[in-house]
Design an enzyme around this catalytic site. Sequence first.
Site, mmCIF file in Angstrom:
data_model
loop_
_atom_site.group_PDB
_atom_site.id
_atom_site.type_symbol
_atom_site.label_atom_id
_atom_site.label_comp_id
_atom_site.label_asym_id
_atom_site.label_seq_id
_atom_site.Cartn_x
_atom_site.Cartn_y
_atom_site.Cartn_z
ATOM 1 N N GLY A 260 76.826 42.754 67.051
ATOM 2 C CA GLY A 260 75.743 41.885 66.456
ATOM 3 C C GLY A 260 75.014 40.448 66.686
ATOM 4 N NE ARG A 261 72.072 36.265 67.371
ATOM 5 C CZ ARG A 261 71.875 37.038 68.342
ATOM 6 N NH1 ARG A 261 71.881 37.828 68.852
ATOM 7 N NH2 ARG A 261 70.535 37.380 68.276
ATOM 8 N N GLY B 193 70.787 48.998 60.265
ATOM 9 C CA GLY B 193 69.536 49.328 60.552
ATOM 10 C C GLY B 193 69.367 49.551 62.148
ATOM 11 N NE ARG B 194 65.092 47.130 64.525
ATOM 12 C CZ ARG B 194 64.149 46.100 63.875
ATOM 13 N NH1 ARG B 194 62.982 45.925 63.026
ATOM 14 N NH2 ARG B 194 64.749 45.157 63.801
ATOM 15 C CB ILE B 195 70.806 47.854 66.837
ATOM 16 C CG1 ILE B 195 69.632 47.651 67.549
ATOM 17 C CG2 ILE B 195 72.289 48.065 67.945
ATOM 18 C CD1 ILE B 195 69.832 45.980 67.876
ATOM 19 C CD GLU C 24 76.816 34.699 72.423
ATOM 20 O OE1 GLU C 24 75.744 35.181 72.756
ATOM 21 O OE2 GLU C 24 77.105 35.942 71.971
ATOM 22 C CG ASP D 279 77.636 42.153 74.176
ATOM 23 O OD1 ASP D 279 77.652 41.744 75.667
ATOM 24 O OD2 ASP D 279 76.188 42.332 73.520
ATOM 25 N NE ARG E 92 70.760 42.383 53.157
ATOM 26 C CZ ARG E 92 69.635 41.587 54.047
ATOM 27 N NH1 ARG E 92 69.691 40.716 53.133
ATOM 28 N NH2 ARG E 92 68.818 42.461 54.874
ATOM 29 C CG HIS F 59 74.967 37.901 74.000
ATOM 30 N ND1 HIS F 59 74.377 37.314 72.682
ATOM 31 C CD2 HIS F 59 74.051 39.128 73.945
ATOM 32 C CE1 HIS F 59 73.702 37.650 72.267
ATOM 33 N NE2 HIS F 59 73.084 38.674 73.260
ATOM 34 C CB VAL F 60 75.390 42.337 78.736
ATOM 35 C CG1 VAL F 60 76.259 41.349 79.959
ATOM 36 C CG2 VAL F 60 76.930 43.022 78.514
ATOM 37 N N GLY F 61 74.018 43.221 75.732
ATOM 38 C CA GLY F 61 73.729 44.147 75.006
ATOM 39 C C GLY F 61 72.501 44.881 75.433
HETATM 40 P P1 NAP Z 1 67.583 45.188 62.074
HETATM 41 O O1 NAP Z 1 66.719 46.896 62.210
HETATM 42 O O2 NAP Z 1 66.761 44.093 60.487
HETATM 43 O O3 NAP Z 1 69.702 45.515 61.176
HETATM 44 C C1 NAP Z 1 70.519 44.841 60.637
HETATM 45 C C2 NAP Z 1 70.954 45.570 59.432
HETATM 46 O O4 NAP Z 1 72.017 45.180 59.027
HETATM 47 C C3 NAP Z 1 70.398 46.284 58.518
HETATM 48 O O5 NAP Z 1 70.985 46.852 58.263
HETATM 49 C C4 NAP Z 1 70.295 45.364 57.100
HETATM 50 O O6 NAP Z 1 70.676 46.681 55.854
HETATM 51 C C5 NAP Z 1 71.797 44.466 57.771
HETATM 52 N N1 NAP Z 1 71.889 43.261 56.914
HETATM 53 C C6 NAP Z 1 71.649 41.804 57.154
HETATM 54 N N2 NAP Z 1 71.712 41.466 56.209
HETATM 55 C C7 NAP Z 1 73.313 41.838 55.846
HETATM 56 C C8 NAP Z 1 74.309 41.087 55.295
HETATM 57 N N3 NAP Z 1 73.952 40.315 54.709
HETATM 58 N N4 NAP Z 1 75.074 41.877 55.115
HETATM 59 C C9 NAP Z 1 74.987 43.155 55.417
HETATM 60 N N5 NAP Z 1 74.388 43.564 55.859
HETATM 61 C C10 NAP Z 1 73.113 43.216 56.952
HETATM 62 O O7 NAP Z 1 67.746 44.806 62.919
HETATM 63 P P2 NAP Z 1 68.190 45.065 64.390
HETATM 64 O O8 NAP Z 1 66.941 46.482 65.305
HETATM 65 O O9 NAP Z 1 69.458 46.704 64.221
HETATM 66 O O10 NAP Z 1 69.019 43.964 65.054
HETATM 67 C C11 NAP Z 1 70.597 43.976 64.570
HETATM 68 C C12 NAP Z 1 71.303 42.722 65.153
HETATM 69 O O11 NAP Z 1 71.455 42.895 66.493
HETATM 70 C C13 NAP Z 1 70.061 41.878 65.458
HETATM 71 O O12 NAP Z 1 69.935 40.863 64.466
HETATM 72 C C14 NAP Z 1 70.554 40.662 66.935
HETATM 73 O O13 NAP Z 1 71.637 39.994 66.363
HETATM 74 C C15 NAP Z 1 71.941 41.743 67.753
HETATM 75 N N6 NAP Z 1 71.194 41.826 68.739
HETATM 76 C C16 NAP Z 1 72.438 41.974 69.430
HETATM 77 C C17 NAP Z 1 72.404 42.351 70.926
HETATM 78 C C18 NAP Z 1 73.105 41.991 71.999
HETATM 79 O O14 NAP Z 1 72.528 41.974 73.215
HETATM 80 N N7 NAP Z 1 74.294 42.478 71.987
HETATM 81 C C19 NAP Z 1 70.893 42.989 71.204
HETATM 82 C C20 NAP Z 1 70.248 42.806 70.263
HETATM 83 C C21 NAP Z 1 70.236 42.796 68.559
HETATM 84 P P3 NAP Z 1 70.677 45.644 54.810
HETATM 85 O O15 NAP Z 1 69.071 45.322 54.491
HETATM 86 O O16 NAP Z 1 70.428 46.872 53.629
HETATM 87 O O17 NAP Z 1 71.286 44.609 54.632
HETATM 88 C C1 8YV Z 2 69.020 38.887 73.577
HETATM 89 C C2 8YV Z 2 70.168 39.608 71.377
HETATM 90 O O1 8YV Z 2 70.171 38.973 74.712
HETATM 91 O O2 8YV Z 2 68.221 40.303 71.303
HETATM 92 C C3 8YV Z 2 68.934 40.370 70.573
HETATM 93 O O3 8YV Z 2 69.252 39.959 69.282
HETATM 94 O O4 8YV Z 2 71.052 39.451 70.830
HETATM 95 C C4 8YV Z 2 69.569 40.036 72.965
HETATM 96 O O5 8YV Z 2 68.944 41.080 73.088
HETATM 97 C C5 8YV Z 2 69.160 37.431 73.829
HETATM 98 O O6 8YV Z 2 68.006 37.082 72.280
HETATM 99 C C6 8YV Z 2 68.526 36.698 74.677
HETATM 100 O O7 8YV Z 2 69.060 35.493 74.954
#
Ligand code: NAP
Ligand code: 8YV
Length: 314
Positions: free
Chosen positions: A223-224, A145-147, A253, A248, A167, A271-273
């Site tokens: 991711g999660r 996705g975006r990230i 958590e 991360d 998917r 969880h410092v992403g």
């Molecule tokens: P996004 O643009 O919605 O991207 C999510 C991707 O996951 C999409 O490409 C989607 O592709 C895929 N996906 C969704 N459901 C799926 C499934 N059941 N099986 C396989 N692939 C699947 O979101 P984003 O902005 O990139 O953010 C992604 C995730 O990163 C967030 O939801 C969050 O949990 C995590 N995150 C973590 C941090 C951190 O601090 N560590 C910070 C920000 C975000 P398809 O639709 O083609 O399946």
């Molecule tokens: C944050 C994240 O740390 O955006 C998300 O999905 O996992 C992180 O950017 C969190 O949401 C804040 O607790």
Amino acid sequence: MLSPMMPLITEGLDDAFTLHRAYEKPDRDAYLAEIGPRIRGLAAGHGRIDGAVMDRLPQLEIIANFGVGYDSIDAVEAGRRGIIVTNTPDVLTDEVADLAVGLLLATVRELPQADRYLRAGKWLDKPYPLSTTLRSRKVGILGLGRIGKAVAKRLEAFGVEIAYHGRSRQADVPYAYHPTLVGLAKAVDVLMAVAPGGAETKGMINAEVLRALGPTGILVNVGRGSVVDERALIEALRSKTILSAGLDVFEDEPRVPAELIAMDHIVLVPHVGSASVHTRNAMGQLVVDNLLSWFAGKGPSTPVAETPWTGRAA
Ligand code: NAP
Ligand code: 8YV
């Protein structure tokens, strides 16, 4: 506000609205019973927001989530009730992608371990042992996705081959698509997980996927935590079914299993992403902006897919 949030958010909301800080009240339930019927907006930090919470807030119009991932909110239920859910996309993409690549490099080249080695004075005896390498590795991205795309763009500069699973196949991306996660894991030796949490992805990186990743395999998860079966991961690391991991995010958590903490060869960060001042401020501002925009009758700035903006006035 049900849980504490950053000052930028509380100050922004105090300026424009009557902000009720439920987390400050000794009896949150009694407080919610008293003010719940008057609450029209929620700023959501930690804690689950499901139908039971929504039941207590019958006038609720909008839930503004601090984070792009909103698996802690039952967005389908919100949609059913006509409540808008917003998140914080885009403003954190680059920060999280930087962290993901940093975590991959730290894991492959054992940077925290080498740092600990130097501080312990061990370099005086002999050089740090040679590490594994990023050279010739293939990286599989779960969740392009975006990230995920921002990670892929960065990894292109490292000259590694990139593939992905989601998917569905995406048009206009130059990377190989694998219709199954096991197929992707078999084809690569780094699995980079950037997928959202929730029921659909729960535990999808399981024992079978880790076996497919194999003994030179490295799992990076930004991711999660719920996407990984943590028990299966611990077992795979213990039995050397995979080589290492850079994590991360975790299932429960801020609790991290003692077995992971005891493993010196993996890299763990709390969880410092998105956790830079710059990016957290941008996320906080987007929470405030969504609420300002909604209550100014202009609709939400960044609604999630389950609760699209259809032009209703606040
Ligand atoms: P996004 O643009 O919605 O991207 C999510 C991707 O996951 C999409 O490409 C989607 O592709 C895929 N996906 C969704 N459901 C799926 C499934 N059941 N099986 C396989 N692939 C699947 O979101 P984003 O902005 O990139 O953010 C992604 C995730 O990163 C967030 O939801 C969050 O949990 C995590 N995150 C973590 C941090 C951190 O601090 N560590 C910070 C920000 C975000 P398809 O639709 O083609 O399946
Ligand atoms: C944050 C994240 O740390 O955006 C998300 O999905 O996992 C992180 O950017 C969190 O949401 C804040 O607790």
